[in-house]
Scaffold this motif. Structure first.
Motif, PDB file in Angstrom:
ATOM      1  N   ALA A 165      -3.638  12.175   0.539  1.00 58.52           N
ATOM      2  CA  ALA A 165      -3.350  11.878   1.945  1.00 58.52           C
ATOM      3  C   ALA A 165      -3.345  10.381   2.238  1.00 58.52           C
ATOM      4  CB  ALA A 165      -4.366  12.586   2.848  1.00 58.52           C
ATOM      5  N   GLY A 166      -4.339   9.663   1.709  1.00 61.42           N
ATOM      6  CA  GLY A 166      -4.386   8.231   1.958  1.00 61.42           C
ATOM      7  C   GLY A 166      -3.213   7.504   1.335  1.00 61.42           C
ATOM      8  N   LEU A 167      -2.860   7.884   0.134  1.00 62.46           N
ATOM      9  CA  LEU A 167      -1.725   7.288  -0.557  1.00 62.46           C
ATOM     10  C   LEU A 167      -0.420   7.594   0.170  1.00 62.46           C
ATOM     11  CD1 LEU A 167      -0.638   5.804  -3.068  1.00 62.46           C
ATOM     12  CD2 LEU A 167      -0.663   8.005  -4.274  1.00 62.46           C
ATOM     13  N   TRP A 168      -0.278   8.826   0.616  1.00 63.51           N
ATOM     14  CA  TRP A 168       0.934   9.254   1.318  1.00 63.51           C
ATOM     15  C   TRP A 168       1.154   8.422   2.580  1.00 63.51           C
ATOM     16  CZ3 TRP A 168       5.072  12.133   0.333  1.00 63.51           C
ATOM     17  CH2 TRP A 168       5.853  12.593   1.413  1.00 63.51           C
ATOM     18  N   ALA A 169       0.103   8.083   3.270  1.00 64.71           N
ATOM     19  CA  ALA A 169       0.222   7.358   4.539  1.00 64.71           C
ATOM     20  C   ALA A 169       0.798   5.958   4.362  1.00 64.71           C
ATOM     21  CB  ALA A 169      -1.132   7.276   5.230  1.00 64.71           C
ATOM     22  N   VAL A 170       0.639   5.379   3.178  1.00 69.39           N
ATOM     23  CA  VAL A 170       1.118   4.004   2.951  1.00 69.39           C
ATOM     24  C   VAL A 170       2.125   3.938   1.804  1.00 69.39           C
ATOM     25  CG1 VAL A 170      -0.984   2.951   3.865  1.00 69.39           C
ATOM     26  CG2 VAL A 170      -0.860   3.517   1.422  1.00 69.39           C
ATOM     27  N   ARG A 171       2.707   5.056   1.457  1.00 70.35           N
ATOM     28  CA  ARG A 171       3.539   5.149   0.256  1.00 70.35           C
ATOM     29  C   ARG A 171       4.723   4.198   0.244  1.00 70.35           C
ATOM     30  NH1 ARG A 171       4.579   8.984   3.830  1.00 70.35           N
ATOM     31  NH2 ARG A 171       6.726   9.676   4.272  1.00 70.35           N
ATOM     32  N   ASP A 172       5.242   3.838   1.412  1.00 73.99           N
ATOM     33  CA  ASP A 172       6.445   3.014   1.455  1.00 73.99           C
ATOM     34  C   ASP A 172       6.153   1.523   1.516  1.00 73.99           C
ATOM     35  OD1 ASP A 172       8.316   5.187   1.466  1.00 73.99           O
ATOM     36  OD2 ASP A 172       7.722   5.598   3.529  1.00 73.99           O
ATOM     37  N   GLU A 173       4.899   1.137   1.324  1.00 74.96           N
ATOM     38  CA  GLU A 173       4.546  -0.280   1.427  1.00 74.96           C
ATOM     39  C   GLU A 173       4.671  -1.028   0.104  1.00 74.96           C
ATOM     40  OE1 GLU A 173       0.816  -0.784   3.402  1.00 74.96           O
ATOM     41  OE2 GLU A 173       1.490   0.252   5.225  1.00 74.96           O
ATOM     42  N   SER A 174       4.866  -0.311  -1.000  1.00 75.53           N
ATOM     43  CA  SER A 174       5.103  -0.982  -2.276  1.00 75.53           C
ATOM     44  C   SER A 174       5.754   0.002  -3.240  1.00 75.53           C
ATOM     45  CB  SER A 174       3.807  -1.516  -2.895  1.00 75.53           C
ATOM     46  OG  SER A 174       3.055  -0.472  -3.485  1.00 75.53           O
ATOM     47  N   ALA A 175       6.399  -0.556  -4.257  1.00 71.12           N
ATOM     48  CA  ALA A 175       7.031   0.290  -5.268  1.00 71.12           C
ATOM     49  C   ALA A 175       5.985   1.121  -5.999  1.00 71.12           C
ATOM     50  CB  ALA A 175       7.811  -0.579  -6.255  1.00 71.12           C
ATOM     51  N   GLU A 176       4.832   0.522  -6.272  1.00 72.35           N
ATOM     52  CA  GLU A 176       3.778   1.222  -7.016  1.00 72.35           C
ATOM     53  C   GLU A 176       3.219   2.393  -6.213  1.00 72.35           C
ATOM     54  OE1 GLU A 176       4.558  -2.714  -8.430  1.00 72.35           O
ATOM     55  OE2 GLU A 176       3.908  -2.073  -6.430  1.00 72.35           O
ATOM     56  N   LEU A 177       2.979   2.178  -4.928  1.00 69.86           N
ATOM     57  CA  LEU A 177       2.452   3.251  -4.082  1.00 69.86           C
ATOM     58  C   LEU A 177       3.457   4.385  -3.944  1.00 69.86           C
ATOM     59  CD1 LEU A 177       0.845   1.075  -1.247  1.00 69.86           C
ATOM     60  CD2 LEU A 177      -0.383   2.417  -2.972  1.00 69.86           C
ATOM     61  N   HIS A 178       4.723   4.032  -3.812  1.00 70.51           N
ATOM     62  CA  HIS A 178       5.773   5.044  -3.658  1.00 70.51           C
ATOM     63  C   HIS A 178       5.848   5.941  -4.895  1.00 70.51           C
ATOM     64  CE1 HIS A 178       9.965   6.551  -3.102  1.00 70.51           C
ATOM     65  NE2 HIS A 178       9.694   6.409  -1.820  1.00 70.51           N
ATOM     66  N   ARG A 179       5.894   5.319  -6.059  1.00 69.17           N
ATOM     67  CA  ARG A 179       5.952   6.101  -7.293  1.00 69.17           C
ATOM     68  C   ARG A 179       4.702   6.966  -7.453  1.00 69.17           C
ATOM     69  NH1 ARG A 179       8.288   6.078 -12.535  1.00 69.17           N
ATOM     70  NH2 ARG A 179       9.676   4.340 -11.998  1.00 69.17           N
ATOM     71  N   ALA A 180       3.551   6.389  -7.185  1.00 68.28           N
ATOM     72  CA  ALA A 180       2.304   7.143  -7.348  1.00 68.28           C
ATOM     73  C   ALA A 180       2.246   8.342  -6.418  1.00 68.28           C
ATOM     74  CB  ALA A 180       1.110   6.221  -7.101  1.00 68.28           C
ATOM     75  N   ALA A 181       2.697   8.171  -5.196  1.00 70.41           N
ATOM     76  CA  ALA A 181       2.656   9.271  -4.233  1.00 70.41           C
ATOM     77  C   ALA A 181       3.558  10.415  -4.657  1.00 70.41           C
ATOM     78  CB  ALA A 181       3.046   8.766  -2.847  1.00 70.41           C
ATOM     79  N   TYR A 182       4.792  10.091  -5.012  1.00 65.69           N
ATOM     80  CA  TYR A 182       5.746  11.164  -5.302  1.00 65.69           C
ATOM     81  C   TYR A 182       5.533  11.795  -6.675  1.00 65.69           C
ATOM     82  CZ  TYR A 182       8.225  10.486  -0.970  1.00 65.69           C
ATOM     83  OH  TYR A 182       8.547  10.446   0.372  1.00 65.69           O
ATOM     84  N   THR A 183       5.166  11.002  -7.669  1.00 59.46           N
ATOM     85  CA  THR A 183       4.864  11.638  -8.951  1.00 59.46           C
ATOM     86  C   THR A 183       3.557  12.420  -8.864  1.00 59.46           C
ATOM     87  OG1 THR A 183       3.827   9.600  -9.765  1.00 59.46           O
ATOM     88  CG2 THR A 183       6.145   9.951 -10.326  1.00 59.46           C
ATOM     89  N   GLY A 184       2.662  11.987  -7.979  1.00 61.39           N
ATOM     90  CA  GLY A 184       1.438  12.757  -7.754  1.00 61.39           C
ATOM     91  C   GLY A 184       1.733  14.129  -7.188  1.00 61.39           C
ATOM     92  N   LEU A 185       2.683  14.190  -6.270  1.00 67.39           N
ATOM     93  CA  LEU A 185       3.095  15.485  -5.717  1.00 67.39           C
ATOM     94  C   LEU A 185       3.828  16.309  -6.763  1.00 67.39           C
ATOM     95  CD1 LEU A 185       4.342  14.309  -2.206  1.00 67.39           C
ATOM     96  CD2 LEU A 185       2.276  15.640  -2.682  1.00 67.39           C
ATOM     97  N   SER A 186       4.705  15.664  -7.525  1.00 72.21           N
ATOM     98  CA  SER A 186       5.470  16.375  -8.542  1.00 72.21           C
ATOM     99  C   SER A 186       4.554  17.026  -9.573  1.00 72.21           C
ATOM    100  CB  SER A 186       6.430  15.400  -9.229  1.00 72.21           C
ATOM    101  OG  SER A 186       7.095  16.002 -10.316  1.00 72.21           O
ATOM    102  N   ARG A 187       3.508  16.323  -9.931  1.00 74.36           N
ATOM    103  CA  ARG A 187       2.618  16.843 -10.973  1.00 74.36           C
ATOM    104  C   ARG A 187       1.795  18.039 -10.512  1.00 74.36           C
ATOM    105  NH1 ARG A 187       2.650  11.153 -12.411  1.00 74.36           N
ATOM    106  NH2 ARG A 187       3.579  10.990 -14.509  1.00 74.36           N
ATOM    107  N   ARG A 188       1.895  18.394  -9.266  1.00 75.92           N
ATOM    108  CA  ARG A 188       1.261  19.636  -8.806  1.00 75.92           C
ATOM    109  C   ARG A 188       2.022  20.855  -9.327  1.00 75.92           C
ATOM    110  NH1 ARG A 188      -3.627  18.322  -5.890  1.00 75.92           N
ATOM    111  NH2 ARG A 188      -3.426  16.058  -5.846  1.00 75.92           N
ATOM    112  N   VAL A 189       3.228  20.607  -9.820  1.00 73.58           N
ATOM    113  CA  VAL A 189       4.083  21.699 -10.300  1.00 73.58           C
ATOM    114  C   VAL A 189       4.169  21.628 -11.820  1.00 73.58           C
ATOM    115  CG1 VAL A 189       6.394  22.700 -10.199  1.00 73.58           C
ATOM    116  CG2 VAL A 189       5.417  21.600  -8.167  1.00 73.58           C
ATOM    117  N   ALA A 190       3.889  22.728 -12.484  1.00 69.63           N
ATOM    118  CA  ALA A 190       3.943  22.773 -13.948  1.00 69.63           C
ATOM    119  C   ALA A 190       5.394  22.755 -14.417  1.00 69.63           C
ATOM    120  CB  ALA A 190       3.247  24.027 -14.459  1.00 69.63           C
TER     121      ALA A 190
END
Length: 229
Positions: A65-90
């Motif tokens: 949740a915290g990462l998602w709230a600021v995901r668009d503030e840097s390339a690193e945060l954006h990648r971490a947020a979306y790959t974090g969500l993706s990895r919820r799926v096998a």
């Protein structure tokens, strides 16, 4: 009006479907899923909100949740947020998650809305400045170049390049300054009232369009031309 600012995803362009996104990456990586398995994985990725520019998460995991709230503030945060969500799926190969993220940045993953070219070209012909203001974690300029729309854009203001994201008025202010335009003589066009509506704090007029599939929204941008006569 002196200038028009446009959002990117859901306004000028639409990302491919989640199933197309997954199928393309599986093919590129030589991975296979049966038809039902692919459809199920695509549904799970969509529910997770793993495709940037696609659906938002049905349920945001508390640890992201915290990462998602600021995901668009840097390339690193954006990648971490979306790959974090993706990895919820096998998926069959753990490397697919990073490959999926890379795929969504490809110009081939995006399609312009049918009227985007006409509207941008007409604004250029009328001498109206055009800016793209996007909450994003990567450089979208190649998407515009690949689809032939870059010649009509005078300024790109991307959240990750400035460390601030919409609806913060500072991002819109940067765009207005780049175009040399008084915000009171600027229209912001977007699909998100929560994000794009932030331009109103500067005195910009705000015009909204619906975030629909390309085939279902052929002419929603055309009314913008009436706003700048």
């Amino acid at each position: 009006m002196a200038a028009v600012l446009f959002d990117f995803s859901g306004t000028l362009f639409r990302v491919e479907s989640t199933e197309s996104w997954l199928r393309t990456v599986l093919d590129e990586r030589g991975a296979t899923l049966s038809g039902p398995e692919l459809a199920e994985a695509a549904r799970a990725l969509e529910a997770a909100g793993a495709l940037p520019g696609g659906a938002v998460p049905v349920e945001l995991p508390a640890d992201l949740a915290g990462l998602w709230a600021v995901r668009d503030e840097s390339a690193e945060l954006h990648r971490a947020a979306y790959t974090g969500l993706s990895r919820r799926v096998a998926l069959p190969d753990p490397g697919l998650h990073d490959a999926l993220y890379e795929r969504h940045m490809s110009p081939a993953a995006w399609s312009p809305y049918p009227d985007a070219g006409t509207v941008l070209r007409t604004l250029r012909e009328r001498g109206v400045g055009v800016g793209v203001v996007s909450n994003i974690g990567w450089d979208l300029r190649p998407v515009f170049r690949e689809h032939g729309l870059d010649p009509y854009v005078d300024a790109y203001v991307l959240s990750y390049e400035h460390g601030v994201q919409k609806p913060d008025p500072r991002l819109f202010s940067v765009a207005c300054e780049a175009l040399g335009a008084d915000p009171r003589q600027v229209v912001m066009v977007g699909d998100s009232r929560a994000a794009d509506g932030g331009a109103a704090a500067l005195g910009c007029r705000v015009h909204f369009v619906d975030h629909l599939p390309v085939a279902h929204r052929p002419d929603a941008l055309l009314p913008v031309l009436d706003l700048v006569r």
